[in-house]
Design an enzyme around this catalytic site. Structure first.
Site, PDB file in Angstrom:
ATOM      1  N   ARG A  44       0.841  -1.204   0.000  1.00 35.82           N
ATOM      2  CA  ARG A  44       0.000   0.000   0.000  1.00 35.82           C
ATOM      3  C   ARG A  44       0.871   1.247   0.000  1.00 35.82           C
ATOM      4  O   ARG A  44       1.254   1.751   1.047  1.00 35.82           O
ATOM      5  CB  ARG A  44      -0.913  -0.028   1.233  1.00 35.82           C
ATOM      6  CG  ARG A  44      -2.103   0.922   1.180  1.00 35.82           C
ATOM      7  CD  ARG A  44      -3.029   0.710   2.369  1.00 35.82           C
ATOM      8  NE  ARG A  44      -3.611  -0.617   2.358  1.00 35.82           N
ATOM      9  CZ  ARG A  44      -4.683  -0.963   1.639  1.00 35.82           C
ATOM     10  NH1 ARG A  44      -5.290  -0.080   0.910  1.00 35.82           N
ATOM     11  NH2 ARG A  44      -5.137  -2.204   1.678  1.00 35.82           N
ATOM     12  N   ARG A  90       2.817  -5.002  -6.323  1.00 33.86           N
ATOM     13  CA  ARG A  90       2.329  -6.178  -5.609  1.00 33.86           C
ATOM     14  C   ARG A  90       2.821  -7.464  -6.260  1.00 33.86           C
ATOM     15  O   ARG A  90       3.032  -8.476  -5.578  1.00 33.86           O
ATOM     16  CB  ARG A  90       0.803  -6.158  -5.521  1.00 33.86           C
ATOM     17  CG  ARG A  90       0.304  -5.082  -4.556  1.00 33.86           C
ATOM     18  CD  ARG A  90      -1.195  -5.127  -4.306  1.00 33.86           C
ATOM     19  NE  ARG A  90      -1.571  -4.063  -3.375  1.00 33.86           N
ATOM     20  CZ  ARG A  90      -2.803  -3.876  -2.905  1.00 33.86           C
ATOM     21  NH1 ARG A  90      -3.788  -4.694  -3.300  1.00 33.86           N
ATOM     22  NH2 ARG A  90      -3.057  -2.902  -2.064  1.00 33.86           N
TER      23      ARG A  90
END
Length: 425
Positions: free
Chosen positions: A278, A391
């Site tokens: 994040r 990611r």
RNA sequence: GGAGAGUUGGCAGAGUGGUAAUGCACCGGACUCGAAAUCCGGCGAACCGAUUCGAUAUCGGCGCGCAGGUUCAAAUCCUGUACUCUCCUCCA
């Protein structure tokens, strides 16, 4: 944006659909009251305008004949006042109607599981079983820092928390990944695009981020003109055709782009504070489709398969989730999330989100096409990540780690890494 | 950053206060075995509203980049603004 005519025609259904999306049904009631009032005033004002047009023609005729038209002019002065007054009322009530309408989310498709939040999401399928580790798998940030390929500390120093430097083979792995992804998508028929990374408010409105989600993005003022750093390439890609009428032959159109994405992550303080999961800035390869309404559900399946293809070729275990009515994003009628296996966290984490936005974004951004009968129709828009690059790096580091702290490069990426097969210190 | 020009239907293009010429394209018809050519007719796109269960249809509104203003009346006058082009300046 929802079709007000659809709501007018079936208010009870619309209310139920909105409540499935955690929106109070009373919004629909309010909307319909305002809408009825709006149409009532509109009828009045249009009658007056018809009268004005009629008499203006008489005035023109009289003037041309050099006759006196003062009586008509005086009369029209009053009518003009009434029109002005009613127009002001109409504008006000139209604004109120819009205020509600533009903040209502898309209707969920009937195939979507009904529920308030992620607990109602359903697993659709799973691919591959996660690898068994003979040692305790490390977190990707630990691996990355030990290998000197991720530097969160200097990211924080230079920009702040949730920023990172990729270094050396880390940077190269990131580049290898998105080059690989773009090449794959090109094979699947997507046109590669480099879009603007700053967009105007109309674009943010078109895809549904504005006016409701201004908190989630970074905006800058450019000479009094606000621009927003894109939170996803979906915004510049979908708005590519904003305000345009497409020909039937242009559909479907597939676009793909690698872009940085900027998100303020307001409201997610404390969540995923470590690692690449994040960040305020991350790279993502996005796919966007424009298609005919009758094709969009099939296109969603294909789009999702295109994203899955990347994970399969990287040999990363994942599962596909159907998001519930309450969990899916604002513009989406149906969303599949792809979740990749993260060994250290011992769970699946979202790496892609594929949505059919039906005509919701097309109506907001006025993207239409002329169908075979020559009639204008809103296109359907779809978007999906293919994939979130950061990611994907995190997933590779964790899934491909070795006991000695090195990381093996997935076979498919080796050519993209100039033959490099392993990341070592 | 400075100066100038422009933005009118699917396309081209006229219109400088009285409610959008014209041409091409398109649609319908005639002619033809059929097509082309020709002739006749229609036609600005989109949007909104009323009548309607709804569609068609009819009527009306709206409509000349966008937003305001002046006026009985605005493509036309005024103000602001966006974009495009040309030149100058600057710049990777």
């Amino acid at each position: 944006m929802l079709d007000i005519k659809l709501i007018r025609k079936n208010p009870a259904w619309a209310k139920e659909k909105m409540e499935q999306r955690n929106v109070s049904g009373s919004q629909i009631d309010d909307l319909l009251i305002l809408d009825a009032k709006r149409r009532e005033i509109m009828t009045q004002v249009e009658e007056l305008k018809a009268q004005r047009n009629e008499v203006s023609k008489q005035i023109a005729t009289l003037k041309r004949a050099k006759e006196d038209a003062n009586q008509q002019i005086t009369k029209m002065q009053h009518v003009g006042q009434d029109i002005k007054h009613l127009d002001a009322q109409l504008e006000q009530i139209s604004e109120q109607t819009e205020q509600i309408l533009v903040r209502l989310p898309n209707f969920s498709d009937d195939s979507v599981p009904v529920g308030a939040d992620e607990s109602a999401n359903t697993e659709l399928r799973k691919w591959e079983t996660p690898r068994e580790f003979s040692f305790e798998p490390k977190a990707h940030w630990e691996l990355g820092e030990n290998l000197n390929i991720l530097d969160f500390e200097r990211g924080a120093k230079v920009a702040g928390s949730r920023f990172v430097y990729y270094m050396g083979l880390g940077a190269k792995l990131e580049r290898a990944l998105y080059n690989f992804m773009l090449d794959e998508h090109q094979k699947d028929g997507y046109t590669e695009v480099v879009p603007p990374y700053l967009v105007n408010n109309d674009s943010m409105f078109g895809t549904g981020q504005f006016p409701k989600f201004t908190e989630d993005v970074y905006s800058i003022m450019d000479e009094e003109r606000p621009l927003t750093l894109i939170p996803t390439a979906e915004v510049p890609l979908t708005n590519y055709y904003r305000g345009e009428i497409l020909s039937e032959e242009q559909l479907p159109t597939y676009l793909t782009a690698l872009t940085p994405c900027f998100r303020s992550e307001a409201g997610s303080a404390g969540r995923d504070t470590r690692g690449l999961i994040r960040l305020h800035q991350f790279n993502k390869v996005e796919m966007v489709k424009f298609c005919k309404p009758e094709d969009s559900w099939n296109e969603l399946e294909k789009l999702t398969a295109n994203a899955e293809n990347i994970l399969r070729k990287l040999n990363l275990p994942y599962r596909v989730i159907t998001l519930s009515s309450g969990d899916a994003s604002f513009s989406s009628a149906k969303t599949y999330d792809l979740e990749v296996w993260m060994p250290q966290q011992n769970m699946y984490r979202e790496i892609s989100s594929c949505s059919n936005c039906t005509d919701f974004q097309a109506r907001r951004s006025q993207i239409r096409y002329r169908n075979s009968e020559g009639k204008l129709e809103f296109v359907h828009t779809l978007n999906g990540s293919g994939l979130a690059v950061g990611r994907a790096v995190a997933a590779i580091l964790e899934n491909y780690q070795n006991e000695d702290g090195t990381v093996t490069i997935p076979d498919i990426l080796v050519p993209y890494m100039n033959g490099e097969k392993k990341i070592t210190k």
